[in-house]
Design a protein around this motif. Structure first.
Motif, PDB file in Angstrom:
ATOM      1  N   UNK A   1       0.815  -1.211   0.000  1.00  0.00           N
ATOM      2  CA  UNK A   1       0.000   0.000   0.000  1.00  0.00           C
ATOM      3  C   UNK A   1       0.848   1.260   0.000  1.00  0.00           C
ATOM      4  N   UNK A   2       0.170   2.408   0.096  1.00  0.00           N
ATOM      5  CA  UNK A   2       0.875   3.688   0.010  1.00  0.00           C
ATOM      6  C   UNK A   2       1.152   4.267   1.387  1.00  0.00           C
ATOM      7  N   UNK A   3       2.185   5.092   1.443  1.00  0.00           N
ATOM      8  CA  UNK A   3       2.517   5.800   2.670  1.00  0.00           C
ATOM      9  C   UNK A   3       3.658   5.146   3.429  1.00  0.00           C
ATOM     10  N   UNK A   4       4.172   5.888   4.399  1.00  0.00           N
ATOM     11  CA  UNK A   4       5.191   5.366   5.285  1.00  0.00           C
ATOM     12  C   UNK A   4       6.615   5.468   4.785  1.00  0.00           C
ATOM     13  N   UNK A   5       6.837   6.083   3.613  1.00  0.00           N
ATOM     14  CA  UNK A   5       8.203   6.203   3.089  1.00  0.00           C
ATOM     15  C   UNK A   5       8.741   7.615   3.288  1.00  0.00           C
TER      16      UNK A   5
ATOM     17  N   UNK B   1      12.792   6.851  -0.158  1.00  0.00           N
ATOM     18  CA  UNK B   1      12.120   5.599  -0.454  1.00  0.00           C
ATOM     19  C   UNK B   1      12.208   4.549   0.635  1.00  0.00           C
ATOM     20  N   UNK B   2      12.732   4.927   1.803  1.00  0.00           N
ATOM     21  CA  UNK B   2      12.819   3.985   2.916  1.00  0.00           C
ATOM     22  C   UNK B   2      11.490   3.927   3.655  1.00  0.00           C
ATOM     23  N   UNK B   3      11.074   2.720   4.024  1.00  0.00           N
ATOM     24  CA  UNK B   3       9.819   2.526   4.751  1.00  0.00           C
ATOM     25  C   UNK B   3      10.093   2.800   6.226  1.00  0.00           C
ATOM     26  N   UNK B   4       9.664   3.974   6.721  1.00  0.00           N
ATOM     27  CA  UNK B   4      10.031   4.406   8.074  1.00  0.00           C
ATOM     28  C   UNK B   4       8.847   4.608   9.010  1.00  0.00           C
ATOM     29  N   UNK B   5       7.620   4.580   8.485  1.00  0.00           N
ATOM     30  CA  UNK B   5       6.454   4.852   9.324  1.00  0.00           C
ATOM     31  C   UNK B   5       5.326   3.884   8.984  1.00  0.00           C
ATOM     32  N   UNK B   6       4.400   3.729   9.919  1.00  0.00           N
ATOM     33  CA  UNK B   6       3.254   2.868   9.687  1.00  0.00           C
ATOM     34  C   UNK B   6       2.379   3.394   8.555  1.00  0.00           C
TER      35      UNK B   6
ATOM     36  N   UNK C   1      -7.240 -10.144  -1.708  1.00  0.00           N
ATOM     37  CA  UNK C   1      -7.160 -10.022  -0.253  1.00  0.00           C
ATOM     38  C   UNK C   1      -6.288  -8.834   0.112  1.00  0.00           C
ATOM     39  N   UNK C   2      -6.445  -8.384   1.342  1.00  0.00           N
ATOM     40  CA  UNK C   2      -5.552  -7.356   1.885  1.00  0.00           C
ATOM     41  C   UNK C   2      -5.311  -7.657   3.355  1.00  0.00           C
ATOM     42  N   UNK C   3      -4.196  -7.182   3.864  1.00  0.00           N
ATOM     43  CA  UNK C   3      -3.798  -7.447   5.241  1.00  0.00           C
ATOM     44  C   UNK C   3      -2.800  -6.386   5.678  1.00  0.00           C
ATOM     45  N   UNK C   4      -2.548  -6.319   6.964  1.00  0.00           N
ATOM     46  CA  UNK C   4      -1.461  -5.475   7.450  1.00  0.00           C
ATOM     47  C   UNK C   4      -0.506  -6.361   8.229  1.00  0.00           C
ATOM     48  N   UNK C   5       0.749  -5.990   8.208  1.00  0.00           N
ATOM     49  CA  UNK C   5       1.772  -6.796   8.865  1.00  0.00           C
ATOM     50  C   UNK C   5       2.936  -5.903   9.259  1.00  0.00           C
ATOM     51  N   UNK C   6       3.707  -6.399  10.213  1.00  0.00           N
ATOM     52  CA  UNK C   6       4.933  -5.685  10.582  1.00  0.00           C
ATOM     53  C   UNK C   6       6.005  -6.077   9.584  1.00  0.00           C
ATOM     54  N   UNK C   7       6.675  -5.084   9.038  1.00  0.00           N
ATOM     55  CA  UNK C   7       7.761  -5.335   8.089  1.00  0.00           C
ATOM     56  C   UNK C   7       9.048  -4.736   8.631  1.00  0.00           C
ATOM     57  N   UNK C   8      10.109  -5.422   8.388  1.00  0.00           N
ATOM     58  CA  UNK C   8      11.447  -4.979   8.802  1.00  0.00           C
ATOM     59  C   UNK C   8      11.505  -4.758  10.307  1.00  0.00           C
TER      60      UNK C   8
ATOM     61  N   UNK D   1       9.629  -3.232  12.322  1.00  0.00           N
ATOM     62  CA  UNK D   1       9.324  -1.953  12.955  1.00  0.00           C
ATOM     63  C   UNK D   1       8.089  -1.228  12.467  1.00  0.00           C
ATOM     64  N   UNK D   2       7.623  -1.447  11.251  1.00  0.00           N
ATOM     65  CA  UNK D   2       6.499  -0.641  10.755  1.00  0.00           C
ATOM     66  C   UNK D   2       5.389  -1.523  10.206  1.00  0.00           C
ATOM     67  N   UNK D   3       4.164  -1.044  10.314  1.00  0.00           N
ATOM     68  CA  UNK D   3       3.025  -1.722   9.724  1.00  0.00           C
ATOM     69  C   UNK D   3       2.898  -1.312   8.264  1.00  0.00           C
ATOM     70  N   UNK D   4       2.666  -2.296   7.417  1.00  0.00           N
ATOM     71  CA  UNK D   4       2.419  -2.027   6.001  1.00  0.00           C
ATOM     72  C   UNK D   4       1.172  -2.792   5.586  1.00  0.00           C
TER      73      UNK D   4
END
Length: 162
Positions: free
Chosen positions: A68-72, A76-81, A129-136, A138-141
Motif C-alpha cells: 500500500x501507500x505511505x510510510x516512506x 524511499x525507505x519505509x520508516x512509518x506505519x 485479499x488485503x492485510x497489514x503486517x509488521x515489516x522490517x 518496525x512498521x506496519x504495512x
C-alpha cells in the motif's frame, strides 16, 4: 478524481505502452501523476502502478503482492506505519466490491514482467485479499494480493528473459 472509470478504457488495449506517467494520465489509464494507487475510499481503486517503489512488492505476472501507500521518506525507505486511508482504503473497497483494477507496470530492471522503458497497461486484475503486517521489524504495512483473475497467463506478462 471525477469521472472514475472501472474496467477497460475504450481504445486502450492490453499491452499499450506510454513513455511517461503524464501520457498514461492523458489516456485515462492511470490519472494520478505520482500516486501509485488511483481511487477513493467511497468508490474503490480503478488502477495501480507497480514500478519497484517498495522493496516488498512481488510480481509473478498473473499475481502481484502490492504494498500500500505511505510510510516512506524522501529516499524511499519505509520508516512509518501505513494507515488504512486514501488509496489503501480504495484497494480494500475494490476487494470488497469485486471491482476490476487496471494494472500499469513501470520500467523496473529487477522485474522481468516490467517494460524496459516507460509504462505499459497490462490488463484488469482483481484484489483477492488485503492485510497489514509488521515489516522490517518496525512498521506496519498494508499488502494486497492482486490477481489477473482469468486463471490463464496474462499475455502482456511474458518475462523479458523468455
Amino acid at each position: 478524481m471525477a469521472d472514475r472509470v472501472f474496467g477497460e478504457i475504450e481504445g486502450i488495449p492490453v499491452g499499450t505502452s506510454f513513455a511517461t506517467r503524464k501520457e498514461a494520465a492523458a489516456a485515462g489509464i492511470h490519472k494520478p501523476l505520482q500516486a501509485g494507487i488511483s481511487g477513493s475510499k467511497d468508490e474503490g481503486s480503478d488502477s495501480i502502478v507497480i514500478s519497484g517503489g517498495y522493496e516488498d512488492d512481488f510480481d509473478s505476472g498473473d499475481e502481484i503482492i502490492y504494498t500500500g501507500e505511505g510510510g516512506q521518506d524522501d529516499k524511499g525507505r519505509h520508516i512509518a506505519n501505513q494507515e488504512l486511508v486514501r488509496g489503501n482504503l480504495a484497494l480494500a473497497k475494490s476487494e470488497i466490491d469485486s471491482l476490476p483494477v487496471r494494472v500499469i507496470r513501470g520500467a523496473d530492471k529487477k522485474n522481468p514482467f516490467a517494460p524496459e522503458v516507460g509504462y505499459r497497461y497490462d490488463g484488469l486484475y482483481k484484489v483477492d485479499s488485503h492485510w497489514h503486517e509488521i515489516r522490517h521489524g518496525k512498521v506496519f504495512a498494508y499488502g494486497y494480493c492482486v490477481d489477473y483473475g482469468q486463471n490463464v497467463p496474462n499475455p502482456a506478462c511474458i518475462p523479458a528473459s523468455n
